[in-house]
Enzyme design. Structure first.
Site, PDB file in Angstrom:
ATOM      1  N   GLY A   4       0.806  -1.208   0.000  1.00  0.00           N
ATOM      2  CA  GLY A   4       0.000   0.000   0.000  1.00  0.00           C
ATOM      3  C   GLY A   4       0.842   1.263   0.000  1.00  0.00           C
ATOM      4  O   GLY A   4       2.080   1.225  -0.096  1.00  0.00           O
ATOM      5  N   PHE A   5       0.167   2.388   0.116  1.00  0.00           N
ATOM      6  CA  PHE A   5       0.821   3.690   0.017  1.00  0.00           C
ATOM      7  C   PHE A   5       1.859   3.896   1.119  1.00  0.00           C
ATOM      8  O   PHE A   5       3.070   3.953   0.862  1.00  0.00           O
ATOM      9  CB  PHE A   5      -0.265   4.773   0.053  1.00  0.00           C
ATOM     10  CG  PHE A   5       0.226   6.185   0.195  1.00  0.00           C
ATOM     11  CD1 PHE A   5       1.396   6.609  -0.413  1.00  0.00           C
ATOM     12  CD2 PHE A   5      -0.507   7.113   0.937  1.00  0.00           C
ATOM     13  CE1 PHE A   5       1.840   7.925  -0.288  1.00  0.00           C
ATOM     14  CE2 PHE A   5      -0.085   8.420   1.068  1.00  0.00           C
ATOM     15  CZ  PHE A   5       1.088   8.825   0.462  1.00  0.00           C
ATOM     16  N   ILE A   6       1.403   3.980   2.365  1.00  0.00           N
ATOM     17  CA  ILE A   6       2.336   4.232   3.464  1.00  0.00           C
ATOM     18  C   ILE A   6       3.292   3.059   3.635  1.00  0.00           C
ATOM     19  O   ILE A   6       4.504   3.239   3.799  1.00  0.00           O
ATOM     20  CB  ILE A   6       1.572   4.504   4.777  1.00  0.00           C
ATOM     21  CG1 ILE A   6       0.707   5.761   4.642  1.00  0.00           C
ATOM     22  CG2 ILE A   6       2.545   4.657   5.948  1.00  0.00           C
ATOM     23  CD1 ILE A   6      -0.197   6.035   5.831  1.00  0.00           C
ATOM     24  N   TYR A 159     -15.004   2.806  10.381  1.00  0.00           N
ATOM     25  CA  TYR A 159     -13.546   2.799  10.214  1.00  0.00           C
ATOM     26  C   TYR A 159     -12.858   3.321  11.473  1.00  0.00           C
ATOM     27  O   TYR A 159     -11.933   2.700  12.012  1.00  0.00           O
ATOM     28  CB  TYR A 159     -13.138   3.648   9.006  1.00  0.00           C
ATOM     29  CG  TYR A 159     -11.655   3.834   8.879  1.00  0.00           C
ATOM     30  CD1 TYR A 159     -10.822   2.783   8.484  1.00  0.00           C
ATOM     31  CD2 TYR A 159     -11.053   5.066   9.164  1.00  0.00           C
ATOM     32  CE1 TYR A 159      -9.446   2.954   8.381  1.00  0.00           C
ATOM     33  CE2 TYR A 159      -9.688   5.242   9.063  1.00  0.00           C
ATOM     34  CZ  TYR A 159      -8.896   4.185   8.671  1.00  0.00           C
ATOM     35  OH  TYR A 159      -7.526   4.352   8.579  1.00  0.00           O
ATOM     36  N   LYS A 163     -10.311   1.403  14.286  1.00  0.00           N
ATOM     37  CA  LYS A 163      -8.984   1.884  14.656  1.00  0.00           C
ATOM     38  C   LYS A 163      -8.877   2.099  16.166  1.00  0.00           C
ATOM     39  O   LYS A 163      -7.851   1.798  16.781  1.00  0.00           O
ATOM     40  CB  LYS A 163      -8.651   3.166  13.884  1.00  0.00           C
ATOM     41  CG  LYS A 163      -8.345   2.931  12.414  1.00  0.00           C
ATOM     42  CD  LYS A 163      -7.138   2.020  12.250  1.00  0.00           C
ATOM     43  CE  LYS A 163      -6.699   1.844  10.831  1.00  0.00           C
ATOM     44  NZ  LYS A 163      -5.505   0.979  10.703  1.00  0.00           N
TER      45      LYS A 163
END
Length: 330
Positions: A4-6, A159, A163
């Site tokens: 993924g991105f991060i 979401y 978290k």
């Protein structure tokens, strides 16, 4: 979650400094899998570069397993084979709005997935665990700066709830098993190879191509947009510093209004945006703004890239990758 991105940026930084990196990613189709495959290809290239530099093999630096972290058979085999000392858990289903449509998918990926990663880490005596949380846990906080000391038990999206659940589960694992765990609350991360579903990428892409963008609300909502290099710096610092149990904000430490963010993209793209005004969306919060004093104190972290410089770099990457008009292919 390193496809993924991060995750791909963090993995690249770890490879660059000579770490051996074990990646597990299910390569889900939340956005185009080709983007994730491209990220993995860059990591393989980095591993080859490091191997050549130090007369080693690529597999001495990088191993990739395609699979779900909830697959206990797969994960236990990986932990048995590699016996990792550090776990950086960035795998998750992302996105506030999609979580409202399919909350159970998010519970399985984010709550069950985090619980499994903590359990593997306990069972195999991992030295330090870093878990990705999110600024979305702050919900509709009215504080000028969002502090880790705030009560955040009123999340406004599934979401955000998942978290927050990960943070609470982390505390339990630290309390019961003395596992070192740091939860990092990321504030709106953007930059090269960003997630295509996120507003910063969409705006750069669409404004470059002359395609209409959607602006939700009147543009006065504000986000603590944080450039990817700053986030990577904070993640790596967290990996290197076991602290018992901590929750730490990683952000820039100042907000930028949506209207200003769009104007800066227009400036660096060199084109005015075609804007379609839309009503504010359910689950969105009016502003986010990180208090990063704890990150500075514990990690030595401070954001170094301001919004204008971050947008300049992001637009530069986009045009280099897709062409001046944004019409090319990566």
């Amino acid at each position: 979650g390193a496809a993924g991105f991060i995750g791909s940026h963090v993995a690249n930084a770890l490879l660059e400094r000579g770490d051996e990196v074990i990646i597990v990613d299910e390569m889900n189709d939340y956005y185009d899998v080709k983007v994730k495959e491209g990220n993995l290809n860059l990591l393989h290239e980095k591993a080859k570069e490091m191997a050549h530099k130090h007369s080693k093999k690529e597999e001495d630096y990088l191993k990739f397993y395609r699979g779900d972290i909830n697959n206990q058979t797969l994960m236990k085999a990986i932990f048995e084979d590699h016996k990792p000392h550090w776990v950086c858990h960035l795998a998750a289903r992302a996105g506030v709005r999609p979580s409202i449509i399919d909350p159970l998918l998010y519970v399985r990926a984010n709550v069950q997935g985090t619980a499994n990663m903590l359990e593997y880490s306990r069972e195999y005596n991992v030295t330090n665990v870093v878990v990705a949380s999110s600024s979305s846990v702050y919900g509709e906080s009215e504080s000028t700066y969002f502090s880790e000391a705030e009560d955040v038990n009123e999340p406004v999206s599934p979401y955000a709830s998942t978290k927050r659940s990960g943070e609470i589960m982390s505390y339990t694992y630290h309390k019961l098993y003395a596992l070192n765990i740091t939860n990092l609350r990321f504030f709106t991360v953007y930059g090269p190879r960003g997630r295509p579903d996120m507003a910063p990428y969409k705006f750069v892409d669409r404004i470059t191509r002359g395609v209409e963008i959607q602006k939700f609300g009147d543009g006065t909502t504000s986000r603590d947009y944080t450039y990817i290099d700053d986030i990577v710096d904070g993640v790596v610092r967290s990996i290197d510093r076991p602290y018992g149990y901590q929750i730490v904000n990683l952000g820039k430490g100042s907000g930028t209004k949506l209207n200003e963010f769009i104007s800066l993209i227009e400036k660096h793209v060199g084109r005015k945006a075609r804007i379609k005004l839309m009503p504010a969306q359910m689950g969105d919060v009016p502003f986010t703004n990180a208090d990063v004093s704890k990150a500075n104190r514990l990690l030595g972290y401070s954001s170094k890239v301001n919004v204008e410089e971050g947008i300049r770099r992001t637009v530069g990457w986009f045009k280099e990758t897709f062409g001046e008009d944004g019409m090319g292919t990566a």
